[in-house]
Design a protein around this motif. Structure first.
Motif, PDB file in Angstrom:
ATOM      1  N   SER A  69       0.582  -1.197  -0.174  1.00 44.44           N
ATOM      2  CA  SER A  69       0.119  -0.005   0.019  1.00 44.44           C
ATOM      3  C   SER A  69       0.995   1.243   0.050  1.00 44.44           C
ATOM      4  O   SER A  69       0.472   2.153  -0.521  1.00 44.44           O
ATOM      5  N   ASP A  73       0.604   3.849  -2.865  1.00 39.99           N
ATOM      6  CA  ASP A  73       0.397   5.667  -2.509  1.00 39.99           C
ATOM      7  C   ASP A  73       1.328   6.417  -3.016  1.00 39.99           C
ATOM      8  O   ASP A  73       1.009   7.514  -3.255  1.00 39.99           O
ATOM      9  N   THR A  74       2.506   5.969  -2.748  1.00 36.95           N
ATOM     10  CA  THR A  74       3.726   6.856  -3.168  1.00 36.95           C
ATOM     11  C   THR A  74       3.709   7.029  -4.835  1.00 36.95           C
ATOM     12  O   THR A  74       4.023   8.034  -5.107  1.00 36.95           O
ATOM     13  N   ARG A  76       1.258   6.688  -6.896  1.00 41.32           N
ATOM     14  CA  ARG A  76       0.146   7.523  -7.154  1.00 41.32           C
ATOM     15  C   ARG A  76       0.325   9.119  -6.856  1.00 41.32           C
ATOM     16  O   ARG A  76       0.024   9.980  -7.378  1.00 41.32           O
ATOM     17  N   GLU A  77       1.057   9.373  -5.733  1.00 38.66           N
ATOM     18  CA  GLU A  77       1.297  10.860  -5.211  1.00 38.66           C
ATOM     19  C   GLU A  77       2.274  11.329  -6.225  1.00 38.66           C
ATOM     20  O   GLU A  77       2.139  12.704  -6.483  1.00 38.66           O
TER      21      GLU A  77
END
Length: 395
Positions: A69, A73-74, A76-77
């Motif tokens: 995750s 998340d990284t 995506r950011e």
């Protein structure tokens, strides 16, 4: 007459560059672990390639972390959210291969040789590895950093900002910048050349990109007095940059050491920063070396300075400290070295305590440089006044 003109070039890359993606993933994992377990031992590296993220290394911790995750998340950011960008946070493969830190290393880190014999509580941590670390500072900019790397980092960061803010909607996450500064003697005089490569969508022409990069990126962050009619701009020099990120090139943690530090202005010990907890002196001692250098220049003891600190694994005190002011010091390099060893504690535990390093602050370091940014504790100049007494004593 001797020509005093010279040129120096430094490079930066955006957070969407494959190597920088890896640095950010590794440090995001480190931060997640330290948030739960400040005493964790982390040595985490990441590889990215087409459609895949591979996380590997040695981690000893009580923290419960969802590594996959954090990876997604990284990514995506950073901005890789669609397959047409060449990488997608939600569909990419994530492979995790992590083991515990070697007990042989832990033996010397948990209780150093000095602590086991005659040391005090600050000797409890030995260095996590052997090696040499360098720090640097100069008076070229308000950040006490060389001008070329400072401008390159600002341009790369601005390139990401205009993408994320939607100012230039055709941009994609990957990009890199190179700045050449012309010097008159030791003083920066002007910017001679800027090379800027920006990943983009297929429906924009090169003339529009060139115009927008100069208007919205370069001129937004580079002081106009440094630009003149002779400044050369090389925007996407190949003509197109549609395929970027891991689809165009593999990435690896720790492969942008010069971007992370001083842009090639000084020596480098070879150790990477990202993904390592602060018992690893590759990271913590490099931060202390920068802190010392910046305070020395802020105190007026030198116009520029390089410090080398070396360690032996399992020992808390440095093996050596070397100071070089390149002839700009107001006191001798030997006297300055004595002052530094007196005023600054270079043992790993002392460095960790000084900067409160066992907390989740590292992801922010993993793009646009570890130095020259006031948000980090090693950028303080709180020792400058204390150091000024050494200049006074020399007079």
């Amino acid at each position: 007459m001797t020509n005093k003109r010279r040129f120096f070039t430094s490079e930066s890359v955006t957070e969407g560059h494959p190597d920088k993606m890896c640095d950010q993933i590794s440090d995001a994992i480190l931060d997640a672990i330290l948030a739960q377990d400040p005493d964790a031992r982390v040595a985490c590296e990441t590889v990215v390639c087409t459609g895949t993220v591979f996380v590997m290394g040695q981690i000893t911790t009580t923290a419960i972390v969802d590594y996959a995750s954090i990876v997604r998340d990284t990514v995506r950011e950073i901005g890789y959210t669609r397959a047409k960008y060449g990488f997608d946070a939600d569909s990419c493969g994530v492979i995790i291969s992590l083991d515990k830190q070697s007990p042989d290393i832990a033996l010397g880190v948990d209780k150093s040789g000095e602590y086991r014999t005659e040391g005090d509580v600050l000797d409890i941590y030995g260095a996590g590895d052997q090696g040499m670390m360098f720090g640097y500072a100069c008076d070229e900019t308000s950040e006490y950093m060389p001008m070329a790397i400072t401008l390159a980092q600002k341009i790369s960061k601005r390139l990401a900002e205009v993408r994320k803010q939607g100012i230039l909607g055709y941009l994609r996450p990957d990009g890199k910048c190179q700045v050449t500064v012309e010097y008159d003697g030791d003083k920066p005089a002007r910017v001679d050349a800027i090379v800027l490569s920006a990943q983009h969508s297929p429906d924009v022409d090169s003339q529009t990109i060139a115009r927008d990069m100069i208007r919205f990126v370069i001129r937004d962050v580079v002081p106009l007095e440094l630009l003149d009619e002779k400044t050369k701009y090389y925007i996407n020099p190949t003509g197109r940059f549609e395929i970027g990120g891991p689809a165009a090139d593999s990435g690896l943690t720790g492969r942008k050491l010069i971007v992370d530090t001083y842009g090639g202005y000084c020596a480098h010990g070879g150790g990477a920063f990202s993904g390592k907890d602060p018992t690893k002196v590759d990271r913590s001692a490099a931060y202390m070396a920068r802190y010392i250098c910046k305070n020395v220049v802020a105190a007026g003891l030198a116009k520029r300075i390089q410090i080398q600190v070396s360690y032996a694994i399992g020992r808390s005190k440095p093996v050596s400290v070397d100071v070089n002011t390149f002839g700009t010091g107001v006191i001798s390099d030997g006297a300055l070295s004595d002052a530094i060893t007196k005023e600054f504690d270079l043992r790993p535990r002392a460095i960790i305590n000084k900067f409160d390093l066992q907390r989740p602050i590292y992801k922010a370091t993993a793009s646009y440089g570890h130095f020259g940014r006031e948000q980090f504790p090693w950028e303080q100049t709180d020792m400058a006044e204390q150091l000024k007494k050494y200049a006074a004593a020399e007079k």
